[in-house]
Design a protein around this motif. Sequence first.
Motif, mmCIF file in Angstrom:
data_model
loop_
_atom_site.group_PDB
_atom_site.id
_atom_site.type_symbol
_atom_site.label_atom_id
_atom_site.label_comp_id
_atom_site.label_asym_id
_atom_site.label_seq_id
_atom_site.Cartn_x
_atom_site.Cartn_y
_atom_site.Cartn_z
ATOM 1 N N SER A 1 -27.869 11.312 -45.656
ATOM 2 C CA SER A 1 -29.006 12.525 -45.506
ATOM 3 C C SER A 1 -28.260 14.006 -45.115
ATOM 4 C CB SER A 1 -30.010 12.151 -44.567
ATOM 5 O OG SER A 1 -29.434 12.425 -43.098
ATOM 6 N N GLY A 2 -28.950 14.908 -45.391
ATOM 7 C CA GLY A 2 -28.344 16.291 -45.060
ATOM 8 C C GLY A 2 -27.983 16.479 -43.810
ATOM 9 N N ASP B 1 -33.317 21.189 -44.629
ATOM 10 C CA ASP B 1 -34.765 21.522 -44.817
ATOM 11 C C ASP B 1 -35.167 21.798 -42.964
ATOM 12 O OD1 ASP B 1 -35.648 18.939 -43.499
ATOM 13 O OD2 ASP B 1 -34.491 18.136 -45.277
ATOM 14 N N ARG B 2 -36.351 22.238 -43.164
ATOM 15 C CA ARG B 2 -37.070 22.446 -41.831
ATOM 16 C C ARG B 2 -36.907 21.341 -40.771
ATOM 17 N NH1 ARG B 2 -42.679 25.417 -41.847
ATOM 18 N NH2 ARG B 2 -41.449 26.854 -43.025
ATOM 19 N N GLU B 3 -37.367 20.050 -41.359
ATOM 20 C CA GLU B 3 -37.213 18.984 -40.201
ATOM 21 C C GLU B 3 -36.015 18.588 -39.741
ATOM 22 O OE1 GLU B 3 -40.109 17.668 -38.755
ATOM 23 O OE2 GLU B 3 -41.038 19.563 -39.679
ATOM 24 N N THR B 4 -35.147 18.680 -40.619
ATOM 25 C CA THR B 4 -33.956 18.348 -40.264
ATOM 26 C C THR B 4 -33.186 19.203 -39.349
ATOM 27 O OG1 THR B 4 -33.476 17.097 -42.699
ATOM 28 C CG2 THR B 4 -31.267 17.673 -41.316
ATOM 29 N N LYS B 5 -33.461 20.382 -39.874
ATOM 30 C CA LYS B 5 -32.819 21.654 -38.876
ATOM 31 C C LYS B 5 -33.205 21.128 -37.453
ATOM 32 C CE LYS B 5 -32.369 25.803 -41.703
ATOM 33 N NZ LYS B 5 -32.665 26.868 -42.122
ATOM 34 N N GLN C 1 -23.951 17.091 -42.130
ATOM 35 C CA GLN C 1 -23.670 18.149 -41.414
ATOM 36 C C GLN C 1 -22.972 17.537 -40.174
ATOM 37 O OE1 GLN C 1 -24.638 19.150 -38.227
ATOM 38 N NE2 GLN C 1 -24.440 21.350 -38.260
ATOM 39 N N ARG C 2 -23.448 16.325 -39.744
ATOM 40 C CA ARG C 2 -22.490 15.727 -38.514
ATOM 41 C C ARG C 2 -21.075 15.339 -39.068
ATOM 42 N NH1 ARG C 2 -26.637 11.609 -36.076
ATOM 43 N NH2 ARG C 2 -27.927 12.115 -38.084
ATOM 44 N N ILE D 1 -22.772 8.877 -35.761
ATOM 45 C CA ILE D 1 -22.383 8.666 -37.217
ATOM 46 C C ILE D 1 -21.631 7.435 -37.443
ATOM 47 C CG2 ILE D 1 -23.036 10.850 -37.955
ATOM 48 C CD1 ILE D 1 -19.999 11.573 -38.175
ATOM 49 N N HIS D 2 -21.240 6.734 -36.520
ATOM 50 C CA HIS D 2 -20.111 5.705 -36.542
ATOM 51 C C HIS D 2 -20.693 4.497 -37.454
ATOM 52 C CE1 HIS D 2 -17.408 2.303 -35.503
ATOM 53 N NE2 HIS D 2 -16.645 3.121 -35.091
ATOM 54 N N HIS D 3 -21.972 4.346 -37.520
ATOM 55 C CA HIS D 3 -22.549 3.311 -38.563
ATOM 56 C C HIS D 3 -22.555 3.765 -40.039
ATOM 57 C CE1 HIS D 3 -25.918 6.065 -37.901
ATOM 58 N NE2 HIS D 3 -26.541 5.510 -38.895
ATOM 59 N N LEU D 4 -22.068 4.924 -40.349
ATOM 60 C CA LEU D 4 -22.057 5.457 -41.599
ATOM 61 C C LEU D 4 -20.581 5.462 -42.188
ATOM 62 C CD1 LEU D 4 -24.290 8.845 -41.243
ATOM 63 C CD2 LEU D 4 -25.229 6.496 -41.958
#
Length: 225
Positions: free
Chosen positions: A141-142, A171-175, A146-147, A129-132
Amino acid sequence: MKIYFRIKKKLDHFTIDLEYSFEKGVLVVQGESGSGKTTLLNCISGLKNPDQGRISLGDLVVFDDTLEINIPTRLRNLGYLFQNFALFPHMSVHQNIIYGIKNSPEYKNKKSRAELLSYSEHIMKTLGIHHLKKKLPNNISGGEKQRVALTRAIVTKPKLLLLDEPFSALDRETKKIVYQEFASFKELFKIPTILITHDKKENEMFGDECIYIKDGVIIGCPTEI
């Protein structure tokens, strides 16, 4: 390091009376809504005080009513990841992450502060997540939120990590993605963790030990209920 808690606290409809200890890995805590799970985490973290009991993290006793010990939350060296992530919307990702560092006693020491800030950069890179770091929470995003929340929880190198339904808002895909990341995180950092989850799959994937709470007492393991 042995994590031990013995907590008695009166609530509106029942009295929480819990005692348990574990030394490593992830302790999964399950139970119906309102059974006392979040109160358990709040007592361990110091956000709430037990009426009676003892809580220790290795050799450090953070609460003991008979000895009149009650260490403030900020000095317990715990990481707490809330269900809704609790990120500050007006702060950037980087500001959110170092918020906990600024409130730690070590931050007052120039050398320790530099080490903590360097460690935060390392964790951001490790969790991808350094680029964020300059973005605001509403613009990611969700799964990224979380990260970020997880990074903020561990940058102070906590003795214990408390996770309250950390995947439920995804959501399911992110999980699927976050599950893989958390599995890697667990193996990489090896921080003793208490994980609250309603999901049996998460217990099977991450749990090394498990307890099921009903009306404030432990009645067994989720696999036995």
